[in-house]
Design a protein around this motif. Structure first.
Motif, short mmCIF file in Angstrom:
data_model
loop_
_atom_site.label_atom_id
_atom_site.label_comp_id
_atom_site.label_asym_id
_atom_site.label_seq_id
_atom_site.Cartn_x
_atom_site.Cartn_y
_atom_site.Cartn_z
N THR A 65 30.37 35.87 13.37
CA THR A 65 29.94 35.72 14.75
C THR A 65 31.15 35.40 15.61
O THR A 65 32.01 34.60 15.22
N GLU A 66 31.21 36.03 16.77
CA GLU A 66 32.24 35.78 17.77
C GLU A 66 31.52 35.32 19.03
O GLU A 66 30.90 36.12 19.72
N THR A 67 31.57 34.02 19.29
CA THR A 67 30.76 33.41 20.34
C THR A 67 31.61 33.05 21.54
O THR A 67 32.66 32.41 21.39
N ASP A 68 31.14 33.44 22.72
CA ASP A 68 31.82 33.10 23.98
C ASP A 68 30.92 32.17 24.79
O ASP A 68 29.93 32.60 25.37
N LEU A 69 31.26 30.88 24.79
CA LEU A 69 30.58 29.88 25.60
C LEU A 69 31.45 29.57 26.82
O LEU A 69 32.65 29.82 26.79
N PRO A 70 30.85 29.03 27.87
CA PRO A 70 31.67 28.66 29.03
C PRO A 70 32.79 27.70 28.64
O PRO A 70 32.54 26.60 28.15
N GLY A 71 34.02 28.14 28.81
CA GLY A 71 35.16 27.29 28.50
C GLY A 71 35.53 27.20 27.04
O GLY A 71 36.44 26.44 26.68
N MET A 72 34.85 27.97 26.17
CA MET A 72 35.16 27.87 24.74
C MET A 72 34.74 29.15 24.04
O MET A 72 33.68 29.70 24.32
N SER A 73 35.59 29.62 23.12
CA SER A 73 35.27 30.75 22.27
C SER A 73 35.51 30.34 20.82
O SER A 73 36.36 29.50 20.54
N MET A 74 34.77 30.96 19.91
CA MET A 74 34.90 30.59 18.51
C MET A 74 34.49 31.76 17.62
O MET A 74 33.55 32.48 17.93
N ILE A 75 35.21 31.93 16.50
CA ILE A 75 34.84 32.89 15.47
C ILE A 75 34.39 32.11 14.24
O ILE A 75 35.10 31.21 13.78
N ASN A 76 33.21 32.43 13.74
CA ASN A 76 32.70 31.85 12.50
C ASN A 76 32.52 32.96 11.48
O ASN A 76 31.95 34.01 11.80
N ILE A 77 32.99 32.74 10.28
CA ILE A 77 32.76 33.68 9.18
C ILE A 77 32.03 32.93 8.08
O ILE A 77 32.54 31.95 7.54
N VAL A 78 30.83 33.37 7.78
CA VAL A 78 30.03 32.76 6.72
C VAL A 78 30.18 33.62 5.46
O VAL A 78 29.91 34.81 5.49
N ARG A 79 30.64 33.00 4.39
CA ARG A 79 30.76 33.70 3.11
C ARG A 79 29.83 33.02 2.11
O ARG A 79 30.22 32.10 1.39
N GLU A 80 28.59 33.47 2.09
CA GLU A 80 27.63 32.89 1.15
C GLU A 80 28.05 33.18 -0.29
O GLU A 80 27.72 32.42 -1.19
N ASP A 81 28.75 34.31 -0.50
CA ASP A 81 29.20 34.64 -1.84
C ASP A 81 30.24 33.65 -2.34
O ASP A 81 30.38 33.44 -3.55
N LEU A 82 30.96 33.02 -1.42
CA LEU A 82 31.97 32.03 -1.78
C LEU A 82 31.51 30.60 -1.50
O LEU A 82 32.19 29.64 -1.88
N GLY A 83 30.40 30.45 -0.80
CA GLY A 83 29.88 29.12 -0.49
C GLY A 83 30.64 28.39 0.59
O GLY A 83 30.66 27.16 0.60
N VAL A 84 31.25 29.14 1.52
CA VAL A 84 32.04 28.49 2.56
C VAL A 84 31.79 29.14 3.92
O VAL A 84 31.31 30.28 4.01
N MET A 85 32.14 28.40 4.98
CA MET A 85 32.22 28.93 6.32
C MET A 85 33.64 28.69 6.83
O MET A 85 34.21 27.62 6.64
N TRP A 86 34.21 29.71 7.49
CA TRP A 86 35.52 29.58 8.11
C TRP A 86 35.36 29.58 9.63
O TRP A 86 34.60 30.37 10.19
#
Length: 217
Positions: A65-86
């Protein structure tokens, strides 16, 4: 931007945040929100406090997910196969790693607002959005503020094209609308689910020892 816990729980589920791996409201409670095909699209989420956009790339075990909020942007990568979020701020050389089984995620998502036993859904009927045939569902949940209502318009592949959430609290002031644009169904490039850098562990959130006073308490 402040969104009610009920609306936030549903948004977390829909937007593919890693929080969904540990939330009380899961796709097991709402089986019509389990996509059967990989896809990408642009979500526009409208709230009383403002609108924001989120680019989504979804596969059964990887989500970006690439999220654009007012004043802030963030990329989240969920890897359920690895059990982590980046977690990565766009354009930076910083990456944080968060285990998906971290119990703190449930609190971050506001997921305690909903429990599967308190969620009921029903199929309303067929509809059409932008020329795409969809099925409309109603979801009713209950918390300490009363009954919360959500409507979903879902494709044959269980992809939500529209969502309308009306929490009991706020008298309509915390309603949330999500609509999907630029939907493309198909395999997603593997490179989207890699960081290209080493990720540092997410710093632990400090907690007060038992008996400690809470400022302002």
């Amino acid at each position: 931007m402040r969104i009610s816990p009920v609306a936030l729980s549903i948004i977390c589920l829909l937007t593919g945040n890693a929080y969904a791996s540990d939330v009380s409201l899961s796709s097991d409670a709402l089986p019509f929100l389990q996509p059967t095909e990989s896809y990408s699209g642009l979500r526009i989420i409208e709230t009383a406090e403002g609108d924001f956009a989120q680019r989504l790339h979804w596969t059964p075990d990887k989500i970006r997910t690439e999220t654009d909020l007012p004043g802030m942007s963030m990329i989240n990568i969920v890897r359920e196969d690895l059990g982590v979020m980046w977690i990565m701020p766009p354009g930076s050389q910083m990456c944080l790693e968060q285990p998906l089984d971290d119990s703190a995620l449930a609190g971050m998502s506001g997921a305690d607002a909903l429990e599967p036993a308190g969620v009921e859904y029903s199929e309303i009927g067929a509809d059409t959005i932008d020329g795409i045939e969809v099925t409309k569902y109603e979801v009713i949940s209950e918390d300490d503020t009363g009954k919360n209502r959500a409507l979903f318009w879902v494709t044959e592949h269980n992809i939500p094209l529209r969502m309308e959430v009306s929490p009991a609290a706020g008298g309509g002031q915390h309603d949330v609308v999500m609509r999907m644009e630029e939907l493309e169904i198909g395999e997603q490039p593997a490179s989207l689910f890699e960081t290209g850098m080493e990720c540092a562990p997410m710093p632990a959130v400090p907690t007060a020892p038992p008996g400690a006073s809470v400022p302002g308490g």
